[in-house]
Design a protein around this motif. Sequence first.
Motif, PDB file in Angstrom:
ATOM      1  N   GLU A 178       0.502  -1.348  -0.343  1.00  0.00           N
ATOM      2  CA  GLU A 178      -0.005   0.105  -0.557  1.00  0.00           C
ATOM      3  C   GLU A 178       0.848   1.632  -0.209  1.00  0.00           C
ATOM      4  O   GLU A 178       0.716   2.325  -0.389  1.00  0.00           O
ATOM      5  CB  GLU A 178      -0.891   0.212   0.965  1.00  0.00           C
ATOM      6  N   LEU A 179       2.235   1.251   1.043  1.00  0.00           N
ATOM      7  CA  LEU A 179       2.638   2.419   1.244  1.00  0.00           C
ATOM      8  C   LEU A 179       3.835   2.290  -0.287  1.00  0.00           C
ATOM      9  O   LEU A 179       3.376   3.907  -0.772  1.00  0.00           O
ATOM     10  CB  LEU A 179       3.504   2.589   2.315  1.00  0.00           C
ATOM     11  N   LEU A 180       3.787   1.951  -0.827  1.00  0.00           N
ATOM     12  CA  LEU A 180       5.427   2.025  -2.081  1.00  0.00           C
ATOM     13  C   LEU A 180       3.947   2.058  -3.495  1.00  0.00           C
ATOM     14  O   LEU A 180       4.422   3.068  -4.014  1.00  0.00           O
ATOM     15  CB  LEU A 180       5.728  -0.084  -2.377  1.00  0.00           C
ATOM     16  N   THR A 181       2.654   1.472  -3.423  1.00  0.00           N
ATOM     17  CA  THR A 181       1.721   1.944  -4.342  1.00  0.00           C
ATOM     18  C   THR A 181       1.943   3.721  -4.599  1.00  0.00           C
ATOM     19  O   THR A 181       1.804   4.287  -5.394  1.00  0.00           O
ATOM     20  CB  THR A 181       0.920   1.271  -4.496  1.00  0.00           C
ATOM     21  N   LEU A 182       1.318   4.267  -2.655  1.00  0.00           N
ATOM     22  CA  LEU A 182       1.551   5.330  -2.511  1.00  0.00           C
ATOM     23  C   LEU A 182       2.200   6.341  -2.713  1.00  0.00           C
ATOM     24  O   LEU A 182       1.794   7.752  -3.391  1.00  0.00           O
ATOM     25  CB  LEU A 182       0.782   5.300  -1.050  1.00  0.00           C
ATOM     26  N   PHE A 183       3.572   5.678  -2.176  1.00  0.00           N
ATOM     27  CA  PHE A 183       4.668   6.960  -2.988  1.00  0.00           C
ATOM     28  C   PHE A 183       4.877   6.356  -4.398  1.00  0.00           C
ATOM     29  O   PHE A 183       5.603   6.959  -4.946  1.00  0.00           O
ATOM     30  CB  PHE A 183       5.850   6.380  -2.150  1.00  0.00           C
ATOM     31  N   GLN A 184       4.509   5.628  -5.097  1.00  0.00           N
ATOM     32  CA  GLN A 184       4.096   6.034  -6.229  1.00  0.00           C
ATOM     33  C   GLN A 184       5.635   5.054  -6.399  1.00  0.00           C
ATOM     34  O   GLN A 184       6.694   5.719  -7.941  1.00  0.00           O
ATOM     35  CB  GLN A 184       4.204   6.841  -7.044  1.00  0.00           C
ATOM     36  N   LEU A 185       5.616   3.984  -5.899  1.00  0.00           N
ATOM     37  CA  LEU A 185       7.102   2.884  -6.059  1.00  0.00           C
ATOM     38  C   LEU A 185       6.923   1.863  -6.619  1.00  0.00           C
ATOM     39  O   LEU A 185       5.528   1.003  -6.220  1.00  0.00           O
ATOM     40  CB  LEU A 185       8.211   2.916  -5.261  1.00  0.00           C
ATOM     41  N   ASP A 186       6.789   1.333  -7.661  1.00  0.00           N
ATOM     42  CA  ASP A 186       5.572  -0.211  -7.986  1.00  0.00           C
ATOM     43  C   ASP A 186       6.273  -1.259  -7.005  1.00  0.00           C
ATOM     44  O   ASP A 186       7.638  -1.412  -6.936  1.00  0.00           O
ATOM     45  CB  ASP A 186       6.180  -0.659  -9.553  1.00  0.00           C
ATOM     46  N   PRO A 187       5.517  -1.605  -6.139  1.00  0.00           N
ATOM     47  CA  PRO A 187       6.146  -2.738  -4.812  1.00  0.00           C
ATOM     48  C   PRO A 187       6.477  -3.808  -5.310  1.00  0.00           C
ATOM     49  O   PRO A 187       7.871  -4.526  -5.141  1.00  0.00           O
ATOM     50  CB  PRO A 187       4.564  -3.258  -4.966  1.00  0.00           C
ATOM     51  N   ASP A 188       6.273  -4.616  -6.600  1.00  0.00           N
ATOM     52  CA  ASP A 188       7.093  -5.751  -7.619  1.00  0.00           C
ATOM     53  C   ASP A 188       9.172  -5.604  -7.695  1.00  0.00           C
ATOM     54  O   ASP A 188       9.475  -6.092  -7.680  1.00  0.00           O
ATOM     55  CB  ASP A 188       6.166  -6.202  -8.460  1.00  0.00           C
ATOM     56  N   PHE A 189       8.902  -3.902  -8.363  1.00  0.00           N
ATOM     57  CA  PHE A 189       9.913  -3.327  -8.744  1.00  0.00           C
ATOM     58  C   PHE A 189      11.110  -3.321  -7.278  1.00  0.00           C
ATOM     59  O   PHE A 189      11.904  -3.242  -7.003  1.00  0.00           O
ATOM     60  CB  PHE A 189       9.787  -1.744  -9.552  1.00  0.00           C
ATOM     61  N   PHE A 190      10.281  -2.104  -6.095  1.00  0.00           N
ATOM     62  CA  PHE A 190      10.948  -1.205  -5.674  1.00  0.00           C
ATOM     63  C   PHE A 190      11.563  -2.537  -4.539  1.00  0.00           C
ATOM     64  O   PHE A 190      12.615  -2.189  -4.190  1.00  0.00           O
ATOM     65  CB  PHE A 190      10.693  -0.191  -5.471  1.00  0.00           C
ATOM     66  N   GLY A 191      10.472  -3.196  -3.916  1.00  0.00           N
ATOM     67  CA  GLY A 191      10.089  -4.018  -2.791  1.00  0.00           C
ATOM     68  C   GLY A 191      11.325  -4.720  -2.499  1.00  0.00           C
ATOM     69  O   GLY A 191      11.628  -4.621  -0.884  1.00  0.00           O
ATOM     70  N   ALA A 192      11.820  -5.494  -3.447  1.00  0.00           N
ATOM     71  CA  ALA A 192      13.533  -6.468  -3.565  1.00  0.00           C
ATOM     72  C   ALA A 192      14.653  -5.353  -3.735  1.00  0.00           C
ATOM     73  O   ALA A 192      16.089  -6.240  -3.435  1.00  0.00           O
ATOM     74  CB  ALA A 192      13.312  -7.895  -4.400  1.00  0.00           C
ATOM     75  N   ARG A 193      14.341  -4.267  -4.074  1.00  0.00           N
ATOM     76  CA  ARG A 193      15.533  -3.329  -3.863  1.00  0.00           C
ATOM     77  C   ARG A 193      16.396  -3.257  -3.127  1.00  0.00           C
ATOM     78  O   ARG A 193      16.181  -2.712  -1.589  1.00  0.00           O
ATOM     79  CB  ARG A 193      15.683  -2.039  -4.930  1.00  0.00           C
ATOM     80  N   TYR A 194      18.016  -2.986  -2.868  1.00  0.00           N
ATOM     81  CA  TYR A 194      18.476  -2.256  -1.722  1.00  0.00           C
ATOM     82  C   TYR A 194      18.568  -0.548  -1.436  1.00  0.00           C
ATOM     83  O   TYR A 194      18.698  -0.066  -2.658  1.00  0.00           O
ATOM     84  CB  TYR A 194      20.018  -2.355  -1.091  1.00  0.00           C
ATOM     85  N   PRO A 195      18.603   0.188  -0.525  1.00  0.00           N
ATOM     86  CA  PRO A 195      18.509   1.473  -0.822  1.00  0.00           C
ATOM     87  C   PRO A 195      19.491   2.248  -1.607  1.00  0.00           C
ATOM     88  O   PRO A 195      19.631   3.107  -2.747  1.00  0.00           O
ATOM     89  CB  PRO A 195      18.929   1.980   0.535  1.00  0.00           C
ATOM     90  N   HIS A 196      21.091   1.299  -1.818  1.00  0.00           N
ATOM     91  CA  HIS A 196      21.716   2.065  -2.523  1.00  0.00           C
ATOM     92  C   HIS A 196      21.225   2.118  -4.186  1.00  0.00           C
ATOM     93  O   HIS A 196      22.042   2.808  -4.860  1.00  0.00           O
ATOM     94  CB  HIS A 196      23.756   1.446  -2.008  1.00  0.00           C
ATOM     95  N   GLU A 197      19.948   1.182  -4.372  1.00  0.00           N
ATOM     96  CA  GLU A 197      20.263   1.252  -5.685  1.00  0.00           C
ATOM     97  C   GLU A 197      19.180   2.259  -6.451  1.00  0.00           C
ATOM     98  O   GLU A 197      18.580   2.377  -7.723  1.00  0.00           O
ATOM     99  CB  GLU A 197      19.223  -0.030  -6.000  1.00  0.00           C
TER     100      GLU A 197
END
Length: 312
Positions: free
Chosen positions: A116-135
């Motif tokens: 929900e939060l990633l979607t609200l912040f317009q970050l695709d959860p499938d793409f961004f959820g598994a990334r690390y901050p430095h990416e």
Amino acid sequence: MIKFEHITKRYGDTEVVSDVSLTVAPHTVTVVVGTSGSGKTTLIRMVNRLVEPTSGMIRIDGEDNRSVPAFELRRRIGYAIQGHGLFPHRTVAQNIATVPTLLGWDKARISAKVEELLTLFQLDPDFFGARYPHELSGGQQQRVGVARALAAEPNLLLMDEPFGALDPIIRAKAQDDLLAIQKHFGTTIILVTHDMEEAFRLADKIAVMDKGKVVQYASPAEMLVRPATPFVEALIGASERPFRQLAIETTGDAVEPGDAEGAPIPATLNQREALSELLWSGRTALPVAAADGRIIGRVSLDNLVRRAARPG
Ligand SMILES: Nc1ncnc2c1ncn2[C@@H]1O[C@H](COP(=O)(O)OP(=O)(O)OP(=O)(O)O)[C@@H](O)[C@H]1O
């Protein structure tokens, strides 16, 4: 509701926060501004007890904030700081899940919240959820930092220069996102900045600090009309540039539905002139008239101040 009651903080002989009393209404954005070293960070850190006051009390919804253990208080209150403070070796999803995990939420609830939060912040959860901050880019990291602060659905969010490191365009976008999210969750936000334009853009109320004291606590419009001290006037003066932007749009572009008392402003007048009319009339809103004299709505001081403060 957050109530600061005669809050003072001393380090040795130096009083860095002096007898501050103010009340923050629920579901509002309060922005604390002031010069460097004026005590802004110290003031908000006393809310979640990262700093303990020397004297005075802070009540949250009527309760002394010392009535619960500090660690519990900090789980309840969101906290976002400049440079986001993400854990580098945890994924974006794990970062956001930090407090819900501490609170023992079940897995399904946590992943629904992260999504929900990633979607609200317009970050695709499938793409961004598994990334690390430095990416992630700086702006994306910042959004994850705010998402993490909101994860446990706090009623109260403290933010310390959250957008300080962002370039102006991304910063404006982050501010828009924050306002949208604040509306969505009804969160009460106390935000520290040294940027008066940011304050005008975000605040329901602004607290101006100077040498440990709150020298004015008022809405942006009130502050514009009646700055309490020469220091406040100087701070506002420094942000006068955005008001020039009002000169290029008509009052017709700023019409809101609703009635207002007083002499109508022609829709063709530019917004700076409308602001001046409002200030001189001493009213918070005036009716707006079309070329044929028909009243088409109203223009308000708050709306013009917000328009003035948005980026050009
Ligand atoms: N732990 C501490 N020990 C001693 N002095 C401190 C401590 N923390 C803050 N101060 C002092 O208190 C004053 C207020 O600091 P604070 O960080 O609250 O200011 P600020 O308004 O947030 O400033 P800035 O905008 O530069 O972050 C400063 O003079 C600072 O040096």
